[in-house]
Design an enzyme around this catalytic site. Structure first.
Site, PDB file in Angstrom:
ATOM      1  N   ALA A  54       0.802  -1.232   0.000  1.00 18.16           N
ATOM      2  CA  ALA A  54       0.000   0.000   0.000  1.00 18.16           C
ATOM      3  C   ALA A  54       0.841   1.292   0.000  1.00 18.16           C
ATOM      4  O   ALA A  54       0.670   2.134  -0.880  1.00 18.16           O
ATOM      5  CB  ALA A  54      -0.964  -0.045   1.182  1.00 18.16           C
ATOM      6  N   ASP A 251      -4.251  -2.645   4.036  1.00 17.55           N
ATOM      7  CA  ASP A 251      -4.449  -1.826   2.834  1.00 17.55           C
ATOM      8  C   ASP A 251      -5.487  -0.749   3.056  1.00 17.55           C
ATOM      9  O   ASP A 251      -5.425   0.313   2.464  1.00 17.55           O
ATOM     10  CB  ASP A 251      -4.853  -2.715   1.649  1.00 17.55           C
TER      11      ASP A 251
HETATM   12  O1  MRU Z   1      -1.267  -7.192  -3.468  1.00 12.26           O
HETATM   13  P1  MRU Z   1      -0.183  -6.591  -2.637  1.00 12.26           P
HETATM   14  O2  MRU Z   1       1.093  -7.353  -2.694  1.00 12.26           O
HETATM   15  O3  MRU Z   1       0.019  -5.115  -2.945  1.00 12.26           O
HETATM   16  O4  MRU Z   1      -0.730  -6.677  -1.145  1.00 12.26           O
HETATM   17  C1  MRU Z   1       0.030  -6.087  -0.128  1.00 12.26           C
HETATM   18  C2  MRU Z   1      -0.504  -6.270   1.231  1.00 12.26           C
HETATM   19  O5  MRU Z   1      -1.540  -6.861   1.448  1.00 12.26           O
HETATM   20  C3  MRU Z   1       0.267  -5.599   2.328  1.00 12.26           C
HETATM   21  O6  MRU Z   1       0.140  -6.282   3.536  1.00 12.26           O
HETATM   22  C4  MRU Z   1      -0.239  -4.168   2.525  1.00 12.26           C
HETATM   23  O7  MRU Z   1      -0.330  -3.485   1.302  1.00 12.26           O
HETATM   24  C5  MRU Z   1       0.615  -3.399   3.452  1.00 12.26           C
HETATM   25  S1  MRU Z   1       2.240  -3.087   2.783  1.00 12.26           S
HETATM   26  C6  MRU Z   1       3.109  -2.233   3.958  1.00 12.26           C
END
Ligand code: MRU
Length: 357
Positions: A54, A251
């Protein structure tokens, strides 16, 4: 020899004309940096998870917007305004669940119009020059602030740990997913620095394998004791007493404390509750979306079937044409979480309103 932790996964070139990302889709096999120079390249880098996590996509969006305006040759201010809104709206929809992307792009828009207002007596040329300068500075400030937040999160999360602690984590909320250090992984880096020697279990995180390709990779590069498990082994490691605490990212957090994070996170929270293990979701304050009442109101991104049936396999692992459901995120109900950790400290999920004040 230098490794990925010596680099940031998202950067803006010194002249502001290139967004530089480490292509996370190629890890752990290849460390390749891409120079993005168009809105389309930034959009696809985000949708194809070349840059992901995120905060990292929020920063990439802000850098992308600044980069596009630094490159755009406008005849007049009207054309410049039009291009700004086109790029902003385009990047805004590249991924729907993580709120950071929308937060940073909205902040860039405020910067744009405030600067335009401030320069209303100047020539179009001078106004555009000033806007470019301010957008570039704003995007760089977003990244620097994110680094500060990750450091504050590291300290807050560390306060829950003891030497030799066993930590279960999911997906990748580490250095690669942010500006630097990570959210869910930053307390782990901090604990390692303090000599706590944490023992981390990383779920592989089907279907895109962020846990094995990215988390296991960055933690082992940093010399941290990390053990990779398949997602369906989480209950077993908990039952055997190997896990003292569960840390995962977020997210988007709804006002009632429900947390959207990588699909499968809620499964860990259910298991943790069963085994009496504390479970925390960790992220910056701007992940809390007070405009979204509950987890049911969060838009969950659905991704293509081939990620489940083909991606990362030499041959398909499912019959051709089988129906596939591939949501990228799930919602952990607030009552399953012990707490939420942000740069402001640790709060009970039901207490988010206090943070707003
Ligand atoms: O699909 P992604 O790899 O972007 O998903 C990421 C996550 O679910 C993370 O845990 C979240 O974005 C936090 S990153 C600090």
């Amino acid at each position: 020899m230098r490794n990925i932790l010596d680099y940031d996964s998202v950067e803006l070139s010194p002249n502001g004309r290139d967004v530089i990302i480490l292509d996370q889709s190629l890890l752990p096999n290849q460390e390749k940096f891409l120079h993005l120079t168009t809105a389309e390249q930034v959009f696809y880098a985000i949708t194809l998870l070349k840059v992901r996590g995120a905060p990292a996509i929020g920063i990439a969006g802000a850098f992308g917007l600044a980069m596009c305006m630094n490159r755009f040759k406008a005849k007049n201010l009207q054309a410049f305004d039009k291009e700004f809104l086109r790029v902003k709206r385009y990047l805004y929809i590249s991924r729907p669940t993580a709120v950071s992307l929308m937060v940073t792009l909205d902040r860039m828009e405020r910067c744009y119009y405030e600067t335009e207002e401030e320069a209303k007596d100047k020539s179009d040329f001078e106004t555009m020059r000033l806007i470019r300068e301010r957008l570039t500075a704003e995007a760089r400030a977003i990244k620097l602030e994110d680094i500060q937040k990750c450091l504050a999160i590291a300290e807050a999360g560390f306060s829950l740990l003891k030497p030799g602690v066993g930590i279960l984590t999911y997906c990748n909320a580490g250095h690669l997913a942010v500006s630097r250090y990570g959210t869910a992984l930053s307390p782990i880096y901090y604990a390692q620095q303090k000599g706590y020697m944490p023992k981390v279990y990383s779920c592989e995180t089907r279907p895109m394998l962020q846990g094995s390709r990215l988390t296991a990779y960055e933690l082992s590069k940093a010399g941290i004791d990390v053990t990779l498990i398949c997602d369906n082994m989480a209950s077993d490691v908990m039952r055997r007493g190997k896990i003292d605490i569960v840390f995962f990212g977020c997210d988007r957090i709804a006002a009632n404390g429900d947390v959207a994070n990588k699909v499968g996170s809620s499964m860990l929270a259910v298991l943790a509750k069963h085994y009496g293990i504390p479970c925390y979701s960790i992220g910056p304050m701007n992940t809390i979306d007070f405009g979204t009442k509950t987890g049911n109101d969060i838009v969950i991104e659905e991704r293509p079937a081939f990620e489940v049936t083909d991606m990362y396999f030499d041959k398909p692992v499912a019959p051709k044409g089988v129906k596939v459901y591939n949501p990228a995120f799930d919602v952990t109900p607030a009552e399953l979480l012990t707490g939420i950790i942000t740069e402001k400290g640790i709060v009970a999920p039901g207490d988010l309103a206090r943070l707003k004040e």
